[in-house]
Write a protein that holds these residues in place. Sequence first.
Motif, PDB file in Angstrom:
ATOM      1  N   MET A 121       0.846  -1.191   0.000  1.00 47.06           N
ATOM      2  CA  MET A 121       0.000   0.000   0.000  1.00 47.06           C
ATOM      3  C   MET A 121       0.883   1.243   0.000  1.00 47.06           C
ATOM      4  O   MET A 121       1.768   1.377   0.842  1.00 47.06           O
ATOM      5  CB  MET A 121      -0.923   0.001   1.228  1.00 47.06           C
ATOM      6  N   LYS A 122       0.645   2.125  -0.944  1.00 49.87           N
ATOM      7  CA  LYS A 122       1.448   3.339  -1.083  1.00 49.87           C
ATOM      8  C   LYS A 122       0.658   4.540  -0.574  1.00 49.87           C
ATOM      9  O   LYS A 122      -0.459   4.793  -1.053  1.00 49.87           O
ATOM     10  CB  LYS A 122       1.830   3.537  -2.548  1.00 49.87           C
ATOM     11  N   LEU A 123       1.245   5.254   0.372  1.00 46.70           N
ATOM     12  CA  LEU A 123       0.581   6.406   0.967  1.00 46.70           C
ATOM     13  C   LEU A 123       1.447   7.654   0.790  1.00 46.70           C
ATOM     14  O   LEU A 123       2.678   7.581   0.903  1.00 46.70           O
ATOM     15  CB  LEU A 123       0.317   6.194   2.454  1.00 46.70           C
ATOM     16  N   VAL A 124       0.799   8.766   0.551  1.00 50.63           N
ATOM     17  CA  VAL A 124       1.470  10.060   0.409  1.00 50.63           C
ATOM     18  C   VAL A 124       0.826  11.049   1.362  1.00 50.63           C
ATOM     19  O   VAL A 124      -0.397  11.041   1.549  1.00 50.63           O
ATOM     20  CB  VAL A 124       1.359  10.570  -1.044  1.00 50.63           C
ATOM     21  N   SER A 125       1.640  11.912   1.960  1.00 48.59           N
ATOM     22  CA  SER A 125       1.143  13.040   2.743  1.00 48.59           C
ATOM     23  C   SER A 125       1.797  14.307   2.218  1.00 48.59           C
ATOM     24  O   SER A 125       3.009  14.337   1.970  1.00 48.59           O
ATOM     25  CB  SER A 125       1.468  12.843   4.230  1.00 48.59           C
ATOM     26  N   TRP A 126       0.974  15.354   2.058  1.00 50.19           N
ATOM     27  CA  TRP A 126       1.515  16.588   1.466  1.00 50.19           C
ATOM     28  C   TRP A 126       0.744  17.795   1.994  1.00 50.19           C
ATOM     29  O   TRP A 126      -0.481  17.857   1.864  1.00 50.19           O
ATOM     30  CB  TRP A 126       1.390  16.523  -0.051  1.00 50.19           C
ATOM     31  N   ASN A 127       1.472  18.736   2.585  1.00 49.50           N
ATOM     32  CA  ASN A 127       0.908  20.056   2.865  1.00 49.50           C
ATOM     33  C   ASN A 127       0.985  20.845   1.564  1.00 49.50           C
ATOM     34  O   ASN A 127       2.061  21.252   1.133  1.00 49.50           O
ATOM     35  CB  ASN A 127       1.677  20.761   3.984  1.00 49.50           C
ATOM     36  N   VAL A 128      -0.174  21.051   0.936  1.00 49.57           N
ATOM     37  CA  VAL A 128      -0.207  21.662  -0.392  1.00 49.57           C
ATOM     38  C   VAL A 128      -0.270  23.191  -0.348  1.00 49.57           C
ATOM     39  O   VAL A 128      -0.182  23.852  -1.379  1.00 49.57           O
ATOM     40  CB  VAL A 128      -1.384  21.115  -1.224  1.00 49.57           C
ATOM     41  N   ASN A 129      -0.426  23.758   0.862  1.00 49.49           N
ATOM     42  CA  ASN A 129      -0.467  25.224   1.022  1.00 49.49           C
ATOM     43  C   ASN A 129      -1.480  25.834   0.055  1.00 49.49           C
ATOM     44  O   ASN A 129      -1.175  26.763  -0.685  1.00 49.49           O
ATOM     45  CB  ASN A 129       0.927  25.828   0.809  1.00 49.49           C
ATOM     46  N   GLY A 130      -2.688  25.279   0.102  1.00 43.61           N
ATOM     47  CA  GLY A 130      -3.765  25.719  -0.768  1.00 43.61           C
ATOM     48  C   GLY A 130      -3.944  24.764  -1.927  1.00 43.61           C
ATOM     49  O   GLY A 130      -3.159  24.764  -2.867  1.00 43.61           O
ATOM     50  N   LEU A 131      -4.985  23.917  -1.854  1.00 42.12           N
ATOM     51  CA  LEU A 131      -5.155  22.889  -2.882  1.00 42.12           C
ATOM     52  C   LEU A 131      -5.460  23.508  -4.243  1.00 42.12           C
ATOM     53  O   LEU A 131      -4.974  23.028  -5.270  1.00 42.12           O
ATOM     54  CB  LEU A 131      -6.253  21.913  -2.470  1.00 42.12           C
ATOM     55  N   ARG A 132      -6.242  24.561  -4.266  1.00 40.46           N
ATOM     56  CA  ARG A 132      -6.551  25.177  -5.555  1.00 40.46           C
ATOM     57  C   ARG A 132      -5.288  25.714  -6.221  1.00 40.46           C
ATOM     58  O   ARG A 132      -5.117  25.589  -7.440  1.00 40.46           O
ATOM     59  CB  ARG A 132      -7.595  26.283  -5.384  1.00 40.46           C
ATOM     60  N   ALA A 133      -4.389  26.282  -5.437  1.00 39.74           N
ATOM     61  CA  ALA A 133      -3.116  26.743  -5.993  1.00 39.74           C
ATOM     62  C   ALA A 133      -2.279  25.569  -6.476  1.00 39.74           C
ATOM     63  O   ALA A 133      -1.680  25.612  -7.561  1.00 39.74           O
ATOM     64  CB  ALA A 133      -2.346  27.547  -4.935  1.00 39.74           C
ATOM     65  N   ALA A 134      -2.246  24.495  -5.693  1.00 38.16           N
ATOM     66  CA  ALA A 134      -1.445  23.331  -6.064  1.00 38.16           C
ATOM     67  C   ALA A 134      -1.950  22.688  -7.353  1.00 38.16           C
ATOM     68  O   ALA A 134      -1.165  22.144  -8.138  1.00 38.16           O
ATOM     69  CB  ALA A 134      -1.450  22.308  -4.923  1.00 38.16           C
ATOM     70  N   LEU A 135      -3.257  22.746  -7.579  1.00 36.82           N
ATOM     71  CA  LEU A 135      -3.813  22.177  -8.808  1.00 36.82           C
ATOM     72  C   LEU A 135      -3.258  22.878 -10.041  1.00 36.82           C
ATOM     73  O   LEU A 135      -3.156  22.279 -11.112  1.00 36.82           O
ATOM     74  CB  LEU A 135      -5.343  22.280  -8.790  1.00 36.82           C
ATOM     75  N   GLY A 136      -2.896  24.142  -9.874  1.00 35.42           N
ATOM     76  CA  GLY A 136      -2.294  24.888 -10.976  1.00 35.42           C
ATOM     77  C   GLY A 136      -0.795  24.729 -11.067  1.00 35.42           C
ATOM     78  O   GLY A 136      -0.146  25.331 -11.942  1.00 35.42           O
ATOM     79  N   LYS A 137      -0.220  23.937 -10.185  1.00 37.21           N
ATOM     80  CA  LYS A 137       1.230  23.767 -10.135  1.00 37.21           C
ATOM     81  C   LYS A 137       1.639  22.299 -10.260  1.00 37.21           C
ATOM     82  O   LYS A 137       2.663  21.880  -9.736  1.00 37.21           O
ATOM     83  CB  LYS A 137       1.784  24.342  -8.821  1.00 37.21           C
ATOM     84  N   GLY A 138       0.816  21.496 -10.925  1.00 36.30           N
ATOM     85  CA  GLY A 138       1.221  20.132 -11.225  1.00 36.30           C
ATOM     86  C   GLY A 138       0.771  19.068 -10.251  1.00 36.30           C
ATOM     87  O   GLY A 138       1.255  17.931 -10.314  1.00 36.30           O
ATOM     88  N   PHE A 139      -0.174  19.393  -9.364  1.00 33.12           N
ATOM     89  CA  PHE A 139      -0.621  18.409  -8.370  1.00 33.12           C
ATOM     90  C   PHE A 139      -1.116  17.118  -9.029  1.00 33.12           C
ATOM     91  O   PHE A 139      -0.707  16.015  -8.650  1.00 33.12           O
ATOM     92  CB  PHE A 139      -1.721  19.011  -7.491  1.00 33.12           C
ATOM     93  N   LEU A 140      -1.992  17.254 -10.023  1.00 26.93           N
ATOM     94  CA  LEU A 140      -2.564  16.056 -10.646  1.00 26.93           C
ATOM     95  C   LEU A 140      -1.518  15.266 -11.429  1.00 26.93           C
ATOM     96  O   LEU A 140      -1.577  14.036 -11.483  1.00 26.93           O
ATOM     97  CB  LEU A 140      -3.737  16.436 -11.547  1.00 26.93           C
ATOM     98  N   ASP A 141      -0.548  15.961 -12.001  1.00 28.41           N
ATOM     99  CA  ASP A 141       0.542  15.265 -12.696  1.00 28.41           C
ATOM    100  C   ASP A 141       1.354  14.429 -11.713  1.00 28.41           C
ATOM    101  O   ASP A 141       1.744  13.286 -12.012  1.00 28.41           O
ATOM    102  CB  ASP A 141       1.456  16.268 -13.399  1.00 28.41           C
ATOM    103  N   TYR A 142       1.606  14.990 -10.535  1.00 28.83           N
ATOM    104  CA  TYR A 142       2.347  14.235  -9.522  1.00 28.83           C
ATOM    105  C   TYR A 142       1.557  13.003  -9.079  1.00 28.83           C
ATOM    106  O   TYR A 142       2.108  11.897  -8.984  1.00 28.83           O
ATOM    107  CB  TYR A 142       2.665  15.113  -8.306  1.00 28.83           C
ATOM    108  N   VAL A 143       0.271  13.183  -8.828  1.00 31.61           N
ATOM    109  CA  VAL A 143      -0.549  12.045  -8.390  1.00 31.61           C
ATOM    110  C   VAL A 143      -0.558  10.952  -9.456  1.00 31.61           C
ATOM    111  O   VAL A 143      -0.422   9.757  -9.148  1.00 31.61           O
ATOM    112  CB  VAL A 143      -1.980  12.507  -8.058  1.00 31.61           C
ATOM    113  N   ALA A 144      -0.664  11.338 -10.713  1.00 29.72           N
ATOM    114  CA  ALA A 144      -0.667  10.345 -11.794  1.00 29.72           C
ATOM    115  C   ALA A 144       0.653   9.583 -11.848  1.00 29.72           C
ATOM    116  O   ALA A 144       0.673   8.366 -12.080  1.00 29.72           O
ATOM    117  CB  ALA A 144      -0.934  11.043 -13.125  1.00 29.72           C
TER     118      ALA A 144
END
Length: 251
Positions: A1-24
Amino acid sequence: MKLVSWNVNGLRAALGKGFLDYVAAEDPDVICLQETKLQPEQAVFDLPGYHRYFNSADKKGYSGTAILTKTEPLSVTYDFGDDMHRHEGRIITAEYPAFYLVCCYTPNSQDGLKRLPYRMQWEDDLRAYLRELDGKKPVVYCGDLNVAHREIDLKNPKTNRQNPGFSDQEREKMSVLLDAGFVDTFRYLHGDVTDRYSWWSYRFHARDKNVGWRIDYFIVSQRLKDKVKAADIRDNIFGSDHCPVYLELEV
């Protein structure tokens, strides 16, 4: 089981900075987020295959946690303990067959340690909560815990002593937690390795110089430590002033 923890300092901002690419690319089974800074209805993004659980602060645009998980938990609860701990969206607990997962965004003691008394109460109450869970099944406790436990967990320990996140009091509470039957998975696997950090100030080109702090953790019950296959810091991933931390468990 692979788990990740991340303080994204604002999820909406992180979505514009590659969040979904990292998750993929990482393709974790579970993603724990801190400092989401949004209400659930503002979490507009396409992430198929994950169940979503959000805990938002009463104050909009502040704090907040989330768990995104491929496997639907047996149960999910929000916050813990007395009313004082139930307004800032700082805890989500997901129960899985083999363990409890606790996603946490620990309160910052703030400049001048003005919130240290509350922080001390939080630490004692949360440790009691974790031990209560641990009495039922093992615990995986993760998140931005807002403390560098040891001097090797930040670049400049001498000049930061008694600053928020590196006060003697906060560090001692982490020691007490670990002594209560829990394991810092990164240190368990990597020993006294230095210069590995999960947060860098946006000021003074701190990340370019790797002048950072290790304040994001995966901590597990002692009886889970032999199930830990990997624990790492994804310090090559950008999009926040924190980077993701990673845990692989054989469960």
